[in-house]
Design a protein around this motif. Structure first.
Motif, PDB file in Angstrom:
ATOM      1  N   ARG A 140       0.898  -1.355   0.027  1.00 13.31           N
ATOM      2  CA  ARG A 140       0.195  -0.577   0.155  1.00 13.31           C
ATOM      3  C   ARG A 140       1.116   1.533  -0.079  1.00 13.31           C
ATOM      4  NH1 ARG A 140      -2.885  -0.992   4.011  1.00 13.31           N
ATOM      5  NH2 ARG A 140      -1.850   0.018   5.651  1.00 13.31           N
ATOM      6  N   VAL A 141       2.032   1.487   0.689  1.00 13.23           N
ATOM      7  CA  VAL A 141       2.594   2.541   1.118  1.00 13.23           C
ATOM      8  C   VAL A 141       3.368   2.502  -0.272  1.00 13.23           C
ATOM      9  CG1 VAL A 141       4.832   3.602   2.363  1.00 13.23           C
ATOM     10  CG2 VAL A 141       3.049   2.643   3.445  1.00 13.23           C
ATOM     11  N   GLY A 142       4.508   1.497  -0.557  1.00 17.63           N
ATOM     12  CA  GLY A 142       4.640   1.625  -1.987  1.00 17.63           C
ATOM     13  C   GLY A 142       4.159   1.859  -3.201  1.00 17.63           C
ATOM     14  N   GLU A 143       2.567   1.690  -3.661  1.00 16.19           N
ATOM     15  CA  GLU A 143       2.055   2.114  -4.711  1.00 16.19           C
ATOM     16  C   GLU A 143       1.285   3.293  -4.160  1.00 16.19           C
ATOM     17  OE1 GLU A 143      -0.613   1.527  -7.760  1.00 16.19           O
ATOM     18  OE2 GLU A 143       1.591   0.070  -7.126  1.00 16.19           O
ATOM     19  N   LEU A 144       1.196   3.941  -2.977  1.00 15.52           N
ATOM     20  CA  LEU A 144       1.294   5.745  -2.499  1.00 15.52           C
ATOM     21  C   LEU A 144       2.219   6.287  -3.039  1.00 15.52           C
ATOM     22  CD1 LEU A 144      -0.054   5.824   1.125  1.00 15.52           C
ATOM     23  CD2 LEU A 144      -1.307   6.515  -0.869  1.00 15.52           C
ATOM     24  N   VAL A 145       3.627   6.083  -2.641  1.00 15.08           N
ATOM     25  CA  VAL A 145       4.970   6.485  -3.208  1.00 15.08           C
ATOM     26  C   VAL A 145       5.503   6.841  -4.895  1.00 15.08           C
ATOM     27  CG1 VAL A 145       7.398   6.204  -3.215  1.00 15.08           C
ATOM     28  CG2 VAL A 145       6.174   5.800  -1.071  1.00 15.08           C
ATOM     29  N   ARG A 146       5.161   5.095  -5.356  1.00 16.27           N
ATOM     30  CA  ARG A 146       4.699   5.416  -6.769  1.00 16.27           C
ATOM     31  C   ARG A 146       3.248   6.533  -7.368  1.00 16.27           C
ATOM     32  NH1 ARG A 146       2.707   3.640 -11.120  1.00 16.27           N
ATOM     33  NH2 ARG A 146       0.234   2.195 -10.270  1.00 16.27           N
ATOM     34  N   ILE A 179       2.210  11.442   1.319  1.00 18.29           N
ATOM     35  CA  ILE A 179       1.966  10.107   1.348  1.00 18.29           C
ATOM     36  C   ILE A 179       1.611  10.129   3.209  1.00 18.29           C
ATOM     37  CG2 ILE A 179       3.604   9.148  -0.319  1.00 18.29           C
ATOM     38  CD1 ILE A 179       5.814   9.148   2.085  1.00 18.29           C
ATOM     39  N   ASP A 180       1.945  11.102   3.879  1.00 23.01           N
ATOM     40  CA  ASP A 180       0.983  10.857   5.381  1.00 23.01           C
ATOM     41  C   ASP A 180       1.481   9.452   5.786  1.00 23.01           C
ATOM     42  OD1 ASP A 180      -0.441  11.678   6.742  1.00 23.01           O
ATOM     43  OD2 ASP A 180      -2.318  10.152   6.802  1.00 23.01           O
ATOM     44  N   LEU A 181       3.065   9.972   6.278  1.00 22.99           N
ATOM     45  CA  LEU A 181       3.527   9.007   7.328  1.00 22.99           C
ATOM     46  C   LEU A 181       4.551   9.698   8.202  1.00 22.99           C
ATOM     47  CD1 LEU A 181       5.706   6.520   4.241  1.00 22.99           C
ATOM     48  CD2 LEU A 181       3.411   5.954   6.104  1.00 22.99           C
ATOM     49  N   LYS A 182       4.858   8.505   9.258  1.00 21.61           N
ATOM     50  CA  LYS A 182       5.127   9.438  10.733  1.00 21.61           C
ATOM     51  C   LYS A 182       6.456   9.801   9.691  1.00 21.61           C
ATOM     52  CE  LYS A 182       6.516   8.782  15.335  1.00 21.61           C
ATOM     53  NZ  LYS A 182       6.457   8.043  16.380  1.00 21.61           N
ATOM     54  N   TYR A 183       7.646   9.037   9.068  1.00 25.50           N
ATOM     55  CA  TYR A 183       8.637   9.039   8.583  1.00 25.50           C
ATOM     56  C   TYR A 183       8.453   8.961   7.438  1.00 25.50           C
ATOM     57  CZ  TYR A 183      10.528   8.109  12.927  1.00 25.50           C
ATOM     58  OH  TYR A 183      10.373   8.743  14.827  1.00 25.50           O
ATOM     59  N   ALA A 184       9.093  10.101   6.576  1.00 22.68           N
ATOM     60  CA  ALA A 184       9.052   9.883   4.727  1.00 22.68           C
ATOM     61  C   ALA A 184      10.394   8.900   4.636  1.00 22.68           C
ATOM     62  CB  ALA A 184       9.083  11.675   4.178  1.00 22.68           C
ATOM     63  N   PRO A 185      10.309   8.077   3.688  1.00 25.57           N
ATOM     64  CA  PRO A 185      10.551   7.188   3.607  1.00 25.57           C
ATOM     65  C   PRO A 185      12.301   7.931   2.828  1.00 25.57           C
ATOM     66  CG  PRO A 185       9.231   6.941   1.811  1.00 25.57           C
ATOM     67  CD  PRO A 185       8.918   7.818   2.648  1.00 25.57           C
ATOM     68  N   THR A 230      11.453  -1.213   2.137  1.00 25.80           N
ATOM     69  CA  THR A 230      11.641  -2.261   2.794  1.00 25.80           C
ATOM     70  C   THR A 230      10.716  -2.386   3.867  1.00 25.80           C
ATOM     71  OG1 THR A 230      12.324  -0.133   3.884  1.00 25.80           O
ATOM     72  CG2 THR A 230      13.932  -1.021   2.624  1.00 25.80           C
ATOM     73  N   PRO A 231      10.702  -3.619   4.534  1.00 21.18           N
ATOM     74  CA  PRO A 231       9.955  -3.632   5.697  1.00 21.18           C
ATOM     75  C   PRO A 231       9.273  -2.559   6.691  1.00 21.18           C
ATOM     76  CG  PRO A 231      11.321  -6.043   5.730  1.00 21.18           C
ATOM     77  CD  PRO A 231      11.611  -4.721   4.571  1.00 21.18           C
ATOM     78  N   ASP A 232      10.815  -2.573   7.392  1.00 26.14           N
ATOM     79  CA  ASP A 232      10.736  -0.967   7.713  1.00 26.14           C
ATOM     80  C   ASP A 232       9.725   0.133   7.778  1.00 26.14           C
ATOM     81  OD1 ASP A 232      13.021   0.189   6.191  1.00 26.14           O
ATOM     82  OD2 ASP A 232      14.217   0.000   8.491  1.00 26.14           O
ATOM     83  N   LEU A 233       9.805   0.126   5.722  1.00 28.29           N
ATOM     84  CA  LEU A 233       8.886   1.348   5.104  1.00 28.29           C
ATOM     85  C   LEU A 233       9.917   2.687   5.441  1.00 28.29           C
ATOM     86  CD1 LEU A 233       5.471   1.772   6.136  1.00 28.29           C
ATOM     87  CD2 LEU A 233       6.648   0.104   4.554  1.00 28.29           C
TER      88      LEU A 233
END
Length: 136
Positions: A16-22, A92-98, A52-55
């Motif tokens: 899901r996060v990978g698709e948001l970033v894409r 992407i609304d994550l705590k940390y940007a990858p 990665t698993p830790d996003l």
């Protein structure tokens, strides 16, 4: 005591996060937000982003339309990856940007290589030598 089975593929969250970033990357490329000579004339597609698993790291696989100068374009994107990270972080609304790492997407090339192998005379000969199941 039973051992837990490790998942064989990416988790739903990673996908899901990978698709948001894409989507964020594709929109950014479409708007032409990165100022770089190598990117000025290129239309860049983003077929896949693997997290990665830790996003914390997003491996973005990109390919310019037509495939020309792919290595130069990936190098340019990697030069601007901190800028890219800052631009997509709010979307992407994550705590940390990858951290984003760009790579050439070679899936089309690999598919073409496999297709060429399947059409080769050697494979055709092997297929022709197989007995027909309808005989019998």
């Amino acid at each position: 005591m039973k051992k837990d089975h490790k998942p064989t593929g990416p988790s739903q969250r990673m996908l899901r996060v990978g698709e948001l970033v894409r989507h964020a990357l594709a929109a950014m490329f479409a708007r032409g937000e990165i100022e770089d000579e190598a990117l000025r004339v290129a239309v860049v597609t983003v077929p896949e982003v693997r997290m990665t698993p830790d996003l914390k790291i997003a491996n973005a696989y990109v390919m310019p339309l037509g495939g020309a100068h792919a290595d130069e374009i990936v190098a340019a994107l990697n030069r601007h990856r901190k800028f890219v990270r800052g631009r997509i972080a709010p979307q992407i609304d994550l705590k940390y940007a990858p951290e984003i790492r760009f790579f050439v997407d070679d899936t089309f090339e690999e598919a073409g290589r496999i297709d060429a192998l399947l059409r080769s005379d050697r494979v055709k000969r092997d297929l022709d030598d197989e007995p027909d199941d309808s005989e019998g």
